[in-house]
Design a protein around this motif. Structure first.
Motif, short mmCIF file in Angstrom:
data_model
loop_
_atom_site.label_atom_id
_atom_site.label_comp_id
_atom_site.label_asym_id
_atom_site.label_seq_id
_atom_site.Cartn_x
_atom_site.Cartn_y
_atom_site.Cartn_z
N GLU A 73 0.84 -1.21 0.00
CA GLU A 73 0.00 0.00 0.00
C GLU A 73 0.86 1.25 0.00
OE1 GLU A 73 -1.81 3.45 1.59
OE2 GLU A 73 -0.67 2.16 2.96
N GLN A 133 -3.74 0.24 -4.35
CA GLN A 133 -5.04 0.79 -4.04
C GLN A 133 -5.99 -0.34 -3.67
OE1 GLN A 133 -6.02 2.90 -7.58
NE2 GLN A 133 -4.28 4.28 -7.43
N ARG A 155 -3.79 8.80 -7.32
CA ARG A 155 -5.22 8.85 -7.09
C ARG A 155 -5.61 8.49 -5.67
NH1 ARG A 155 -7.49 4.83 -11.25
NH2 ARG A 155 -5.60 3.75 -10.68
N LEU A 203 -5.50 5.95 -2.02
CA LEU A 203 -5.66 4.55 -1.63
C LEU A 203 -6.84 3.88 -2.31
CD1 LEU A 203 -5.01 2.13 0.19
CD2 LEU A 203 -6.32 3.23 2.00
N PHE A 204 -7.95 4.61 -2.46
CA PHE A 204 -9.15 3.99 -3.00
C PHE A 204 -9.26 4.13 -4.52
CE2 PHE A 204 -10.15 4.76 1.43
CZ PHE A 204 -10.69 3.54 1.79
N GLY A 205 -8.37 4.89 -5.16
CA GLY A 205 -8.38 5.01 -6.60
C GLY A 205 -9.74 5.42 -7.12
N SER A 244 -12.39 3.46 -7.04
CA SER A 244 -13.36 2.50 -6.52
C SER A 244 -14.61 3.22 -6.03
CB SER A 244 -12.76 1.68 -5.38
OG SER A 244 -12.38 2.55 -4.32
#
Length: 303
Positions: free
Chosen positions: A72, A77, A263, A265-267, A269
Motif C-alpha cells: 500500500e 489501491q 489517485r 488509496l481507493f483510486g 473504486s
C-alpha cells in the motif's frame, strides 16, 4: 521477531541506527494490522472471494500486515488488493523489500520457477505461511522485488518427501495451465508473471538534451516566466521585485513530486459511507431559517 513498519519515521530510525522502544513497536504493529484489516474488509464487501477471508483477517499476523502495508505504501489501491489476495504477481521497484520481508522464525527458502534470470544462490526465493496470505512467495528482480500469494503451501526446498500439500500445489498449477490465471488464497487472478501488477515503477530516466534544444527550451521557459510575472501583479511591482535568476530552467523539468502522488488509496473504486442521521445536528441546522428581530442570524443557523 523482526517487525516491519510502513510508516517512514520508525523505518528511518531503524536504518539510521536509532532505536524505538518495544512498546512503540508493538503499538505501531497493531496500528498497521488494524489498517490492513480495514482495507481487506472494505474490498471484501465488493469483490468476489472464496469463503473464509473475513474470518482469516481476524487472525492476521504482524508479518502478513507488514507485507500488505508495504504494498500500500508503494501505491497499492483498494481495488488492486483484490488481485493481490487472489494470487496476482506483483512487481515493486524497491530491492530493499526483499530483505525487509525475510522475517526471523517465519520465512524460509523456497524453490520456484519465477524470474529465472536472477541468481537464486545469491537471492533465493523466500516463502512464508499465514492465515491470510496462506503461502507468500517473494524474491528479487533486476530492479526490485516480486511477491505472489499462493493458495496451497508447498514444501519445496525443505528437504523432505512431498506431502499432500505438494500434490495440491501441483493441482493448482494444472488450474493455472488451463485458466491462465494464478491460483491465489482467495480466488484467481489474471495478473501473472507475464502480465504482472507494477507498483512504484522506476520510469523516469535522465535524458540529456542537445545544446540547440536546451537553448530553445530555456528561452521559451524564460518567456513564459516573464509573461507570468507581468500578469500576476501590476507592471510597477513586477519591475521592483524581479523573480530569482535561475539560469537552468530546463533542469527543473522532470522533477518528481515529493511523497506519494496519485489517485490515493481507493483510486476510482466506489466508496460510500452510511451513517445514522443525527437528530441533534438536524435540529441545529434547522434553526435560524428566519433572521432574528435584531437582523442577525441566530448562532448555529445558516450564514
Amino acid at each position: 521477531m523482526r517487525l516491519r513498519h510502513s510508516q517512514g519515521a520508525l523505518r528511518g530510525a531503524r536504518r539510521s541506527g536509532g532505536a524505538a522502544s518495544g512498546t512503540a513497536r508493538d503499538r505501531q504493529a497493531e496500528e498497521e494490522r488494524r489498517r490492513v484489516r480495514l482495507m481487506i474488509e472494505i474490498t471484501a464487501r465488493a469483490g468476489a472471494y472464496r469463503k473464509g477471508l473475513v474470518t482469516a483477517v481476524g487472525r492476521l499476523s504482524p508479518e502478513e500486515a507488514a507485507i500488505l502495508a508495504d504494498l500500500e505504501r508503494n501505491g497499492l489501491q483498494v481495488p488492486q488488493l483484490h488481485d493481490v489476495l487472489c494470487g496476482g504477481h506483483v512487481l515493486v521497484d524497491d530491492p530493499q523489500l526483499y530483505e525487509d520481508w525475510r522475517f526471523a522464525g517465519q520465512s524460509r527458502p523456497r524453490l520456484s520457477s519465477h524470474h529465472r534470470d536472477i541468481d537464486k544462490t545469491l537471492y533465493p526465493d523466500i516463502g512464508m505461511r499465514g492465515q491470510v496470505v496462506r503461502e507468500k512467495l517473494h524474491g528479487r528482480t533486476a530492479q526490485g522485488t516480486w511477491v505472489q500469494l499462493e493458495k496451497t503451501p508447498a514444501a519445496f526446498g525443505e528437504r523432505r518427501l512431498p506431502g499432500l500439500n505438494d500434490v495440491r500445489h501441483l493441482m493448482d498449477y494444472v488450474v493455472y495451465r488451463i485458466t491462465r490465471s494464478n491460483v491465489g488464497p482467495w480466488g484467481l487472478s489474471r495478473m501473472t508473471e507475464r502480465r504482472p501488477m507494477y507498483l512504484s515503477p522506476v520510469l523516469a530516466l535522465p535524458t540529456p538534451l542537445t545544446p540547440p534544444v536546451a537553448r530553445s527550451l530555456t528561452r521559451a521557459l524564460h518567456r513564459i516566466e516573464a509573461d507570468d510575472d507581468v500578469t500576476a501583479v501590476s507592471k510597477d511591482l513586477a519591475v521592483r521585485f524581479p523573480p530569482p535568476d535561475r539560469p537552468d530552467l530546463a533542469g527543473e523539468l522532470g522533477r518528481s513530486l515529493s511523497g506519494r502522488a496519485g489517485r490515493g488509496l481507493f483510486g476510482n473504486s466506489d466508496v460510500w459511507v452510511t451513517q445514522t442521521p443525527s437528530p441533534s445536528a438536524a435540529a441545529v441546522l434547522g434553526e435560524g431559517s428566519e433572521p432574528s428581530e435584531a437582523g442577525a442570524w441566530p448562532r448555529g443557523g445558516a450564514a
